[in-house]
Motif scaffolding. Structure first.
Motif, short mmCIF file in Angstrom:
data_model
loop_
_atom_site.label_atom_id
_atom_site.label_comp_id
_atom_site.label_asym_id
_atom_site.label_seq_id
_atom_site.Cartn_x
_atom_site.Cartn_y
_atom_site.Cartn_z
N MET A 1 27.44 -97.92 -47.88
CA MET A 1 27.25 -96.72 -47.07
C MET A 1 28.12 -95.60 -47.63
O MET A 1 29.28 -95.81 -47.94
N ILE A 2 27.55 -94.39 -47.76
CA ILE A 2 28.31 -93.25 -48.26
C ILE A 2 29.06 -92.61 -47.10
O ILE A 2 28.49 -92.29 -46.07
N ARG A 3 30.37 -92.45 -47.27
CA ARG A 3 31.20 -91.83 -46.24
C ARG A 3 31.45 -90.38 -46.62
O ARG A 3 31.54 -90.03 -47.79
N ASN A 4 31.61 -89.55 -45.64
CA ASN A 4 31.91 -88.15 -45.86
C ASN A 4 33.39 -88.03 -46.18
O ASN A 4 34.24 -88.15 -45.32
N THR A 5 33.71 -87.83 -47.45
CA THR A 5 35.10 -87.80 -47.91
C THR A 5 35.70 -86.42 -47.89
O THR A 5 36.86 -86.25 -48.23
N GLU A 6 34.94 -85.42 -47.50
CA GLU A 6 35.46 -84.05 -47.47
C GLU A 6 36.25 -83.84 -46.19
O GLU A 6 35.70 -83.84 -45.09
N PRO A 7 37.54 -83.67 -46.29
CA PRO A 7 38.33 -83.50 -45.07
C PRO A 7 38.07 -82.15 -44.44
O PRO A 7 37.83 -81.17 -45.12
N SER A 8 38.09 -82.10 -43.14
CA SER A 8 37.91 -80.86 -42.38
C SER A 8 39.22 -80.49 -41.72
O SER A 8 40.16 -81.26 -41.64
N SER A 9 39.25 -79.27 -41.23
CA SER A 9 40.47 -78.82 -40.54
C SER A 9 40.73 -79.61 -39.28
O SER A 9 41.86 -79.82 -38.89
N GLN A 10 39.64 -80.09 -38.65
CA GLN A 10 39.83 -80.88 -37.45
C GLN A 10 40.28 -82.28 -37.76
O GLN A 10 40.75 -83.00 -36.89
N ALA A 11 40.06 -82.74 -39.00
CA ALA A 11 40.44 -84.10 -39.35
C ALA A 11 41.93 -84.25 -39.51
O ALA A 11 42.47 -85.33 -39.43
N ARG A 12 42.60 -83.16 -39.79
CA ARG A 12 44.05 -83.23 -39.91
C ARG A 12 44.66 -83.20 -38.51
O ARG A 12 44.20 -82.48 -37.63
N GLY A 13 45.69 -83.96 -38.31
CA GLY A 13 46.31 -84.03 -37.00
C GLY A 13 47.74 -83.59 -37.03
O GLY A 13 48.34 -83.38 -38.10
N GLY A 14 48.33 -83.38 -35.85
CA GLY A 14 49.73 -83.05 -35.75
C GLY A 14 50.02 -81.60 -36.09
O GLY A 14 49.20 -80.69 -35.92
N LEU A 15 51.23 -81.40 -36.63
CA LEU A 15 51.68 -80.05 -36.95
C LEU A 15 50.83 -79.36 -38.03
O LEU A 15 50.57 -78.15 -37.91
N PRO A 16 50.40 -80.07 -39.10
CA PRO A 16 49.54 -79.38 -40.09
C PRO A 16 48.28 -78.81 -39.47
O PRO A 16 47.87 -77.70 -39.79
N ARG A 17 47.67 -79.56 -38.56
CA ARG A 17 46.46 -79.06 -37.93
C ARG A 17 46.77 -77.85 -37.05
O ARG A 17 46.03 -76.85 -37.06
N LEU A 18 47.88 -77.92 -36.30
CA LEU A 18 48.25 -76.80 -35.45
C LEU A 18 48.57 -75.56 -36.28
O LEU A 18 48.16 -74.44 -35.93
#
Length: 716
Positions: A1-18
């Protein structure tokens, strides 16, 4: 199965996302800061000026002792809880009412004895309550925790009023201590006076009762002892004296008897002291001298000699007779003494009998006497304490003193520019972060799904919108109104499954649907998906493999005692447990809860034979499986099916459980089809980001959306 490897801004958590969200919405964040600063500036300008004054009171560790007697109230212990209590007393409502009355805040301005008119308020009950509440709101009482110093501060718009109220609280506290001691002393004095009256009456009654009882019972005493005891003592003394005299007389009688037997009676004391014997012996001596004179003269034939000898014999006879009478008198004295002793013995026995009869009366009299003595002791104690209280009245001293009086300040203490600026900065930052975060949550439909796919490695091949009860329709009108979105979403899932069948070279497949937790709508999806697949002309079978919470029978409206467990145990043939859905050509195998553990049924050979036989009979077999929390049940089913799909409710799903279950299935070589989102908000389901059906190749190495050919296959 092909996974979506492109990270999004919502995928990051914590302080980096904020931080990313703040940078992305920096204009909104800046606007919040500016708005907060503007509000703070307006508030600072319009805020009233307030002045702060403070009075310092110290608790005295040394107390004035004017009298050596003990005071009514013990001094305050120098302990932290006691200090905390005194602080609470100063800041209490009763103390505020004292200050209110002392300052005359409830009187008209003309009646305040020259005080400034600012101290006056409305003369009514509501005004009094409001004034007291205002005093309590603005007063602060505290201690630094290292000393016995109490700081009383008050904040008001007028500096003079602030200083006056602060000093008034300190003065009221000192007056309270003095009043407390004075009131306690007077209250104790009054109580002692009342008690003394009753105790005096009680003492008089007890003494009178003791005296009356003694008089009634004849228990009159002299010199500390009663008459019976004195009489008994006198009889004992008299008896002892008689016994001594008897022994003495008996000894004298024995001596006289012995002397008489030896012819020496004239040597007895009684004989020598007898006047008659003394006269006789004197006459005897005269006669003996006459005879001696005759003998010396040699006139032995003197005629007087016989006469003198006759007189001498007569005198001796008389002396002997007197001695016998004396001995007889001694015997009479012994007899009299014995009779006296007998009489004393009888009197002694009578007195002892009287004392034995009066013993209970003596005990009761002693009890009454003790009670009277106890009442006398209590009365004397209370009387002494009452006199001490009278002496202490009027010398009460406070255990605190004012060491620094409050003075009016020239500069206001509030508003504070630094605090307002800091508050504006903090409020603006908090509002900005909240607004940015909420703005980021508005795009959660795509971002959250991407995060879920990123964590689990599962693709979403269907989104079922949230539907209310009664909105789902079956029949010609199923694609009209609000039910259109739901049936279109089910059609997408059906298309994805049909396209997945084409990758298996047209073979019938067995699909298992599970969820991360209970209540995510798994049975709901299986029911409508099976009916949708059957409407396309496929032979579909639904098996209720959730033996822990079976619900397929209720969902299809099939209620029968012929269920899965009986067929697996060999009690029924496989055809006997097949039931037809009343609303569609879907066949259903229902289940019921069993006492037998589900693992024994799902792991049985007959269950594998059932799956293998149904694979040959039907184009598609759907299994309603238990949730991922029952790992062993899911593992048993996953090894018999061709693919497993997860039904996920975004508001209830547990991403960690879902990720762990997917990893375990892939580690065992089981095919994972993907995820079906259930309960998607309608606005999100209708957005342009909605994904189409996903096609999985056998190796799970690529994913694609169906083209015209796929749509043609879906309509077959």
């Amino acid at each position: 199965m092909i996974r979506n490897t492109e990270p999004s801004s919502q995928a990051r958590g914590g302080l980096p996302r904020l931080a990313g969200l703040v940078w992305q919405h920096r204009f909104l964040f800046t606007a919040c800061l500016l708005l907060s600063g503007l509000v703070a500036a307006i508030g600072y300008v319009r805020a009233p000026k307030r002045y702060h004054s403070e009075t310092v009171v110290a608790l005295d560790v040394r107390k004035l002792q004017a009298l050596p007697s003990e005071s009514v109230m013990a001094p305050l212990p120098q302990e932290s809880p006691v200090l905390r209590t005194e602080i609470d007393i100063i800041g209490s409502r009763s103390m505020a009412e004292r200050v209110y009355a002392n300052l005359g805040l409830g009187q008209p301005a003309a009646d305040i004895n020259g005080k400034n008119s600012r101290f006056a308020t409305a003369v009514n009950a509501d005004g009094r309550a409001k004034s007291v509440d205002e005093l309590l709101d603005n007063v602060r009482v505290m201690n630094d925790g290292r000393s016995y110093t109490i700081y009383i501060s008050y904040t008001a718009r007028d500096p003079v009023f602030a200083a006056t109220v602060a000093n008034a609280f300190a003065t009221a506290y000192i007056d309270y201590q003095i009043d407390l001691q004075t009131t306690a002393t007077r209250r104790v004095s009054e109580w002692l006076g009342e008690r003394l009256v009753s105790l005096q009456k009680k003492l008089e009654v007890s003494e009178q009762s003791a005296a009356a009882f003694r008089q009634k019972e004849g228990l009159v005493g002299v010199g500390g002892t009663n008459l019976q005891a004195q009489q008994l003592s006198g009889l004992n003394t008299e008896l002892t004296t008689l016994q001594a005299r008897l022994a003495e007389v008996r000894a004298r009688l024995a001596t006289a008897t012995d002397v008489l037997q030896k012819g020496e009676g004239v040597g007895l004391t009684e004989v020598l002291s007898s006047p008659a014997i003394q006269l006789l012996r004197a006459e005897q001596a005269r006669v003996v001298r006459g005879i001696a004179d005759i003998d010396q003269s040699g006139a032995r034939m003197n005629p007087q000699r016989p006469q003198l000898e006759s007189q001498l014999a007569s005198l001796k006879s008389q002396i002997h007779q007197e001695v016998l009478e004396i001995v007889s008198s001694l015997r009479n004295e012994i007899e009299v003494n014995q009779r006296q002793q007998s009489e004393v013995y009888r009197n002694l026995q009578d007195v002892q009998h009287v004392m034995s009869v009066a013993s209970m009366a003596t005990v009761q009299a002693a009890q009454l006497e003790r009670e009277a003595n106890a009442n006398r002791s209590i009365y004397e104690t209370y009387l002494a304490r009452y006199k001490q209280m009278i002496e202490q009245d009027g010398i009460a001293t406070a255990e605190a003193r004012i060491i620094t009086r409050a003075m009016p300040r020239a500069k206001p203490t509030s508003p504070d520019k630094v605090l307002w600026a800091l508050g504006a900065l903090l409020a603006g930052t908090a509002c900005g972060l909240g607004a940015v975060w909420l703005r980021g949550l508005n795009c959660r439909s795509i971002g959250s799904v991407a995060t879920l796919q990123q964590k689990t490695g599962l693709s979403v091949f269907g989104r079922v919108p949230r539907m209310r009860p009664g909105e789902i329709q079956v029949g010609p009108a199923m694609f009209s109104g609000k039910a259109n979105d739901f049936h279109c979403a089910v059609a997408e899932i059906r298309t994805s499954i049909q396209l997945a069948q084409t990758t298996q070279q047209g073979k019938s497949q067995v699909f298992a649907l599970t969820s991360s937790a209970q209540g995510e709508g798994k049975t709901f999806i299986v029911t409508h998906l099976a009916r949708s697949l059957a409407s396309s002309g496929l032979k579909v079978l639904v098996i209720d493999a959730n033996l822990r919470d079976p619900s397929i029978g209720e969902a299809f409206g099939v209620f029968s005692a012929y269920h899965l467990a009986r067929a697996v145990k060999g009690n029924l043939a496989f055809d006997d447990v097949l039931h037809r859905d009343p609303l569609s050509p879907v066949d259903v195998i229902v289940a019921e809860r069993q006492a037998t553990p589900p693992d024994f049924i799902l792991g049985a050979v007959n269950f594998k034979l059932l799956i293998a036989e149904m694979r040959t009979r039907y184009d598609l077999v759907l299994l309603d499986c238990p949730s991922c929390t029952f790992e062993l049940d899911l593992a048993r089913i996953a090894c018999m099916v061709d693919a497993v799909a997860f039904v996920v409710d975004p508001e209830r799903a547990d991403s960690l459980v879902l990720q762990a279950a997917a990893d375990r299935l892939r580690a065992k070589g089981d095919q994972v089809l993907g995820m079906v989102l259930n309960g998607v908000r309608r606005r999100k389901a209708q957005s342009g980001n909605r994904a189409g059906p996903v096609i999985l190749d056998p190796a799970g190495s690529r994913q694609m959306k169906p083209g015209p050919r796929s749509a043609l296959l879906a309509g077959e």
